[in-house]
Scaffold this motif. Structure first.
Motif, PDB file in Angstrom:
ATOM      1  N   TYR A 137     -10.417  15.691   9.133  1.00 49.25           N
ATOM      2  CA  TYR A 137     -10.067  14.361   8.632  1.00 49.25           C
ATOM      3  C   TYR A 137      -8.893  13.786   9.419  1.00 49.25           C
ATOM      4  O   TYR A 137      -8.887  12.601   9.757  1.00 49.25           O
ATOM      5  N   ARG A 138      -7.912  14.615   9.713  1.00 48.77           N
ATOM      6  CA  ARG A 138      -6.763  14.149  10.492  1.00 48.77           C
ATOM      7  C   ARG A 138      -7.198  13.647  11.857  1.00 48.77           C
ATOM      8  O   ARG A 138      -6.744  12.603  12.334  1.00 48.77           O
ATOM      9  N   ASN A 139      -8.108  14.378  12.502  1.00 45.80           N
ATOM     10  CA  ASN A 139      -8.492  14.054  13.871  1.00 45.80           C
ATOM     11  C   ASN A 139      -9.416  12.845  13.982  1.00 45.80           C
ATOM     12  O   ASN A 139      -9.298  12.061  14.926  1.00 45.80           O
ATOM     13  N   TRP A 164      -0.728  19.460   8.988  1.00 48.35           N
ATOM     14  CA  TRP A 164      -1.750  18.416   8.945  1.00 48.35           C
ATOM     15  C   TRP A 164      -1.386  17.330   7.937  1.00 48.35           C
ATOM     16  O   TRP A 164      -1.688  16.143   8.145  1.00 48.35           O
ATOM     17  N   GLN A 165      -0.754  17.742   6.843  1.00 48.31           N
ATOM     18  CA  GLN A 165      -0.350  16.809   5.789  1.00 48.31           C
ATOM     19  C   GLN A 165       0.697  15.826   6.309  1.00 48.31           C
ATOM     20  O   GLN A 165       0.584  14.603   6.112  1.00 48.31           O
ATOM     21  N   LEU A 166       1.706  16.336   6.993  1.00 52.93           N
ATOM     22  CA  LEU A 166       2.758  15.478   7.537  1.00 52.93           C
ATOM     23  C   LEU A 166       2.205  14.565   8.632  1.00 52.93           C
ATOM     24  O   LEU A 166       2.633  13.415   8.773  1.00 52.93           O
ATOM     25  N   GLN A 167       1.243  15.081   9.391  1.00 52.27           N
ATOM     26  CA  GLN A 167       0.661  14.273  10.461  1.00 52.27           C
ATOM     27  C   GLN A 167      -0.165  13.113   9.897  1.00 52.27           C
ATOM     28  O   GLN A 167      -0.123  11.994  10.411  1.00 52.27           O
ATOM     29  N   ILE A 168      -0.921  13.378   8.844  1.00 50.28           N
ATOM     30  CA  ILE A 168      -1.681  12.294   8.208  1.00 50.28           C
ATOM     31  C   ILE A 168      -0.731  11.260   7.623  1.00 50.28           C
ATOM     32  O   ILE A 168      -0.955  10.046   7.728  1.00 50.28           O
ATOM     33  N   GLY A 169       0.366  11.732   7.022  1.00 52.29           N
ATOM     34  CA  GLY A 169       1.361  10.809   6.487  1.00 52.29           C
ATOM     35  C   GLY A 169       1.948   9.922   7.571  1.00 52.29           C
ATOM     36  O   GLY A 169       2.142   8.708   7.378  1.00 52.29           O
ATOM     37  N   LYS A 170       2.210  10.494   8.735  1.00 52.62           N
ATOM     38  CA  LYS A 170       2.745   9.703   9.849  1.00 52.62           C
ATOM     39  C   LYS A 170       1.712   8.687  10.342  1.00 52.62           C
ATOM     40  O   LYS A 170       2.060   7.542  10.665  1.00 52.62           O
ATOM     41  N   LEU A 171       0.442   9.065  10.373  1.00 51.77           N
ATOM     42  CA  LEU A 171      -0.612   8.142  10.771  1.00 51.77           C
ATOM     43  C   LEU A 171      -0.744   6.989   9.775  1.00 51.77           C
ATOM     44  O   LEU A 171      -1.030   5.852  10.161  1.00 51.77           O
ATOM     45  N   MET A 172      -0.522   7.269   8.511  1.00 49.95           N
ATOM     46  CA  MET A 172      -0.535   6.208   7.505  1.00 49.95           C
ATOM     47  C   MET A 172       0.590   5.207   7.764  1.00 49.95           C
ATOM     48  O   MET A 172       0.383   3.985   7.717  1.00 49.95           O
ATOM     49  N   GLU A 173       1.778   5.723   8.050  1.00 52.42           N
ATOM     50  CA  GLU A 173       2.907   4.828   8.336  1.00 52.42           C
ATOM     51  C   GLU A 173       2.621   3.967   9.560  1.00 52.42           C
ATOM     52  O   GLU A 173       2.866   2.760   9.565  1.00 52.42           O
ATOM     53  N   GLN A 174       2.083   4.591  10.599  1.00 47.84           N
ATOM     54  CA  GLN A 174       1.770   3.846  11.812  1.00 47.84           C
ATOM     55  C   GLN A 174       0.660   2.829  11.581  1.00 47.84           C
ATOM     56  O   GLN A 174       0.594   1.800  12.254  1.00 47.84           O
ATOM     57  N   GLY A 175      -0.193   3.091  10.602  1.00 50.48           N
ATOM     58  CA  GLY A 175      -1.291   2.183  10.301  1.00 50.48           C
ATOM     59  C   GLY A 175      -0.917   1.030   9.406  1.00 50.48           C
ATOM     60  O   GLY A 175      -1.758   0.181   9.126  1.00 50.48           O
ATOM     61  N   GLY A 176       0.334   0.991   8.932  1.00 51.60           N
ATOM     62  CA  GLY A 176       0.775  -0.144   8.141  1.00 51.60           C
ATOM     63  C   GLY A 176       1.006   0.127   6.672  1.00 51.60           C
ATOM     64  O   GLY A 176       1.344  -0.796   5.911  1.00 51.60           O
ATOM     65  N   TYR A 177       0.863   1.376   6.205  1.00 55.77           N
ATOM     66  CA  TYR A 177       1.155   1.687   4.809  1.00 55.77           C
ATOM     67  C   TYR A 177       2.643   1.434   4.555  1.00 55.77           C
ATOM     68  O   TYR A 177       3.499   1.781   5.379  1.00 55.77           O
ATOM     69  N   ASP A 178       2.952   0.832   3.410  1.00 55.77           N
ATOM     70  CA  ASP A 178       4.337   0.466   3.120  1.00 55.77           C
ATOM     71  C   ASP A 178       5.191   1.647   2.677  1.00 55.77           C
ATOM     72  O   ASP A 178       6.404   1.653   2.896  1.00 55.77           O
ATOM     73  N   ALA A 179       4.574   2.632   2.035  1.00 60.56           N
ATOM     74  CA  ALA A 179       5.294   3.831   1.607  1.00 60.56           C
ATOM     75  C   ALA A 179       4.317   5.003   1.618  1.00 60.56           C
ATOM     76  O   ALA A 179       3.133   4.839   1.294  1.00 60.56           O
ATOM     77  N   THR A 202       0.836  -1.204   0.000  1.00 56.73           N
ATOM     78  CA  THR A 202       0.000   0.000   0.000  1.00 56.73           C
ATOM     79  C   THR A 202       0.866   1.248   0.000  1.00 56.73           C
ATOM     80  O   THR A 202       1.758   1.398   0.838  1.00 56.73           O
ATOM     81  N   ILE A 203       0.578   2.128  -0.953  1.00 52.19           N
ATOM     82  CA  ILE A 203       1.247   3.437  -1.037  1.00 52.19           C
ATOM     83  C   ILE A 203       0.218   4.504  -0.685  1.00 52.19           C
ATOM     84  O   ILE A 203      -0.890   4.526  -1.225  1.00 52.19           O
ATOM     85  N   GLY A 204       0.580   5.403   0.212  1.00 56.92           N
ATOM     86  CA  GLY A 204      -0.275   6.525   0.569  1.00 56.92           C
ATOM     87  C   GLY A 204       0.302   7.830   0.054  1.00 56.92           C
ATOM     88  O   GLY A 204       1.524   8.027   0.073  1.00 56.92           O
ATOM     89  N   VAL A 205      -0.572   8.718  -0.417  1.00 57.05           N
ATOM     90  CA  VAL A 205      -0.162  10.032  -0.916  1.00 57.05           C
ATOM     91  C   VAL A 205      -1.027  11.091  -0.245  1.00 57.05           C
ATOM     92  O   VAL A 205      -2.250  10.932  -0.144  1.00 57.05           O
ATOM     93  N   VAL A 237      -4.895  11.122  -1.015  1.00 55.47           N
ATOM     94  CA  VAL A 237      -5.627  12.080  -0.186  1.00 55.47           C
ATOM     95  C   VAL A 237      -5.209  13.484  -0.612  1.00 55.47           C
ATOM     96  O   VAL A 237      -4.008  13.799  -0.622  1.00 55.47           O
ATOM     97  N   GLY A 238      -6.175  14.318  -0.960  1.00 53.05           N
ATOM     98  CA  GLY A 238      -5.856  15.677  -1.394  1.00 53.05           C
ATOM     99  C   GLY A 238      -6.823  16.679  -0.811  1.00 53.05           C
ATOM    100  O   GLY A 238      -8.017  16.381  -0.619  1.00 53.05           O
ATOM    101  N   HIS A 239      -6.318  17.882  -0.518  1.00 52.45           N
ATOM    102  CA  HIS A 239      -7.155  18.951   0.013  1.00 52.45           C
ATOM    103  C   HIS A 239      -7.184  20.118  -0.961  1.00 52.45           C
ATOM    104  O   HIS A 239      -6.147  20.514  -1.511  1.00 52.45           O
ATOM    105  N   SER A 240      -8.384  20.665  -1.183  1.00 49.46           N
ATOM    106  CA  SER A 240      -8.547  21.851  -2.025  1.00 49.46           C
ATOM    107  C   SER A 240      -7.923  21.634  -3.404  1.00 49.46           C
ATOM    108  O   SER A 240      -8.293  20.687  -4.104  1.00 49.46           O
ATOM    109  N   GLN A 241      -6.955  22.468  -3.794  1.00 49.58           N
ATOM    110  CA  GLN A 241      -6.301  22.277  -5.086  1.00 49.58           C
ATOM    111  C   GLN A 241      -5.432  21.021  -5.122  1.00 49.58           C
ATOM    112  O   GLN A 241      -5.051  20.562  -6.199  1.00 49.58           O
ATOM    113  N   GLY A 242      -5.140  20.451  -3.961  1.00 52.96           N
ATOM    114  CA  GLY A 242      -4.415  19.182  -3.948  1.00 52.96           C
ATOM    115  C   GLY A 242      -5.203  18.072  -4.623  1.00 52.96           C
ATOM    116  O   GLY A 242      -4.624  17.097  -5.116  1.00 52.96           O
TER     117      GLY A 242
END
Length: 619
Positions: free
Chosen positions: A474-476, A273-288, A253-256, A333-338
């Motif tokens: 979404y992060r919370n 918030w972006q970096l925090q969601i990325g860290k939560l993905m890693e902790q949840g088992g995402y491979d990259a 699984t790759i998370g973006v 995962v993208g926010h607004s123009q993301g």
């Protein structure tokens, strides 16, 4: 139970010490024991008594040899003249004795056989009693060796599983179970996805390839990355101990996570918030995980879409490190123009078609999607004071230069979800000073075969950005449950459709009309003047169906209110007639059971398309 056999055996043992070998009485006793033991073994092998010695009838030739040897020894002192005569006489006497012994043995054996035959009913009764006693106890499950050897498993689309196996004998009643697991070994903790009964053609001896449909798909599940296929899983004891009954493959699984436009330039590595969601993905088992950072260009109009090509390149670099037959899931995962950045990246990946993504599950999460484009519905709320007027002018000017493409769900996406808000500026004091609040642009054009699930956060007082922004919500409340497959999101998902309409045959001739047909599908023509709808929502949720004319997007009224049943199903069918014309419809569901805190005041929404009453005049 078998006292008569034990007594006979003991009598034979006691008397055998005073009897010379070969005597008729010793032979009778041994024949009786031997015959009884053989009979008991035939009736119940497990209950046959064990012998401490070999009880066999002596060979008549051996007996004759012993008698002859004795006669020869006793006549050793006789003269040579009459030795022959003596031997001849003794031989005749021994022969007569032998015949008498054989006759006696036959008579005794016949008598013993008759007695044992008479005992057969008692033996049978005792055996039946013992069997009944044994079977009254709880039986342990005994599983025979599997007739199916699982050799491989994989997926080509995450909506089915293809297996290769060998049947070593006709496999009657063959079934397969598909499981998600934290490891490649099958056990009781694994989560069942689906079961499948093999057709008769797949049960014959030989090697087989079989495709098992998975109706709900092999969704992203980083806590259970392994997919196991088990033959005859109902025999759990054997399945967990026999590795030949399981074939498996692992999903990576790759998370973006992509931030939006006009970001604080001091955030060197990305939005917090972006970096925090990325860290939560890693902790949840995402491979990259890729926290895609385009802050340096985020303040430049028109620079969002080109970032998508850079993002696609980063994703493909990760894929290049994996074998071509690896199955890779992708969560964007993208926010607004993301969301614009992610859309372009997905479209590029669709063109490049990397092998690793072909069998993977692609999920598109959009947080208040907003393309910098003045012609996309769902723009903003601004204050009526001079600050608000100035803010609208600045935003419109920026968007006129940016001309972002409309956010769309690409064709290869398997799952799409939108979290959005339409909060009015006067309802949120924390952002009143800025004079405006951008909105999420919904509905989203959908080019995939999967429905889009919408979650309206307006009732939570969410805003486009800032401390009450959708991304932080979404992060919370969602990112923290990614390892558990976000149960709140799935529980609240709402779907609905018009049920008494048929597609219009109108074919648009303009480019904009063709894009609308591609993105939203054809208009429907209702039979009669009262549309009906049905769908699913959270169990016991309050469902409101809204209808409004397409000629005025500011007008939309409640058509009916119903309550979903205990299984989540709902339907709307009324006699309320509508005038001829073109309409749009949406359904919104609110679940009191899930509103355990203000932040969970989520209203899930589903667009139900456009329809005509009185026929489509364009045809």
């Amino acid at each position: 139970m078998f006292a008569f056999l034990r007594n006979d055996r003991e009598i034979g043992r006691r008397r055998s010490s005073s009897l010379r070998p070969g005597s008729p009485e010793a032979l009778e006793t041994r024949l009786a024991l031997s015959t009884a033991s053989a009979l008991l073994a035939q009736v119940s092998p497990t209950l046959a008594p064990a012998e401490t010695s070999s009880w066999t009838a002596e060979d008549p030739a051996t007996m004759r040899s012993a008698e002859t040897s004795s006669s020869s020894s006793s006549s050793s002192s006789a003269s040579a003249t009459d030795s022959a005569t003596t031997l001849k006489a003794e031989a005749a006497s021994a022969t007569a004795a032998l015949r008498a012994a054989i006759s006696s043995v036959t008579t005794q054996a016949s008598t013993t056989a008759s007695e044992i035959a008479a005992a057969i009913p008692a033996v049978a009764t005792a055996t039946a009693s013992a069997t009944a006693s044994a079977t009254s106890q709880p039986a342990k499950q005994v599983v025979a060796a599997s007739a199916v050897e699982m050799q491989s498993a994989t997926t080509t689309d995450s909506k089915s599983v293809t297996i290769h196996y060998k049947a070593t004998e006709p496999a009657a009643g063959l079934t397969f179970g598909v499981y998600r697991s934290a490891d490649p070994t099958f056990d009781a903790s694994d989560q069942l996805v689906t079961t499948y009964t093999a057709p008769d053609s797949a049960k014959t001896v030989g090697e087989h390839d079989l495709t098992i449909p998975v109706d709900d798909g092999l969704t992203i599940d980083p806590a259970r990355p392994y997919v196991l296929v088990v033959s005859n899983p109902e025999y759990t004891a054997g399945a967990t101990t026999d590795p030949t009954r399981t074939a498996e493959f692992r999903k990576f699984t790759i998370g973006v996570v992509s931030h939006g436009g006009i970001i604080n330039q001091s955030w060197t590595y990305g939005a917090p918030w972006q970096l925090q969601i990325g860290k939560l993905m890693e902790q949840g088992g995402y491979d990259a995980v890729i926290p895609f950072n385009w802050i340096d260009e985020s303040n430049q109009p028109g620079h969002a879409a080109p970032q998508g090509f850079k993002l696609a390149n980063q994703i493909e670099k990760i894929l290049d490190q994996l074998p071509a037959d690896t199955v890779v899931d992708l969560h964007m995962v993208g926010h607004s123009q993301g969301t614009v950045v992610n859309m372009v990246a997905l479209q590029q990946l669709e063109k490049d078609a990397p092998a690793q993504l072909k069998g993977g599950w692609i999920k598109d999460t959009m947080l208040d999607p907003h393309a910098a484009n003045n012609y996309v519905p769902g723009q903003m709320s601004t204050a009526s004071n001079p600050v608000g007027v100035l803010a609208r002018m600045i935003v419109n000017n920026y968007q006129a230069r940016a001309k972002d493409p409309t956010v769309t769900v690409p064709a290869d996406v398997d799952e799409a979800e939108v979290f959005y808000q339409h909060t009015k500026i006067q309802d949120v004091t924390k952002i009143t000073a800025s004079g405006y609040n951008l909105w999420g642009q919904v509905p989203i054009p959908n080019q995939s075969d999967s429905p889009i699930h919408y979650y309206n956060l307006t009732a939570t007082n969410a805003t486009h950005s800032g401390v009450t922004g959708v991304a932080l919500w979404y992060r919370n409340f969602i990112a923290t449950t990614l390892a558990d497959q976000t149960p709140l999101v799935y529980d609240l998902a709402t779907e609905g459709n018009l049920t008494n309409g048929t597609p219009s045959t109108y074919t648009p001739t303009t480019a904009s009309g063709q894009r609308q047909l591609e993105n939203f599908g054809p208009d429907m023509v209702v039979q009669g003047d009262s549309p009906t709808f049905s769908g699913t929502a959270a169990p016991n949720a309050k469902v409101r169906v809204y209808i409004g004319p397409t000629s005025d997007l500011t007008r939309i009224n409640v058509y009916d209110v119903v309550t979903a049943d205990a299984t989540g199903h709902w339907s709307v069918s009324t006699d309320q007639a509508l005038a001829n014309g073109r309409y749009r419809a949406v359904a919104m569901a609110y679940s009191p059971d899930h509103h355990t805190r203000p932040a969970y005041a989520i209203v899930s929404m589903t667009p139900m398309g456009r329809f005509w009453i009185g026929g489509d005049p364009r045809t």
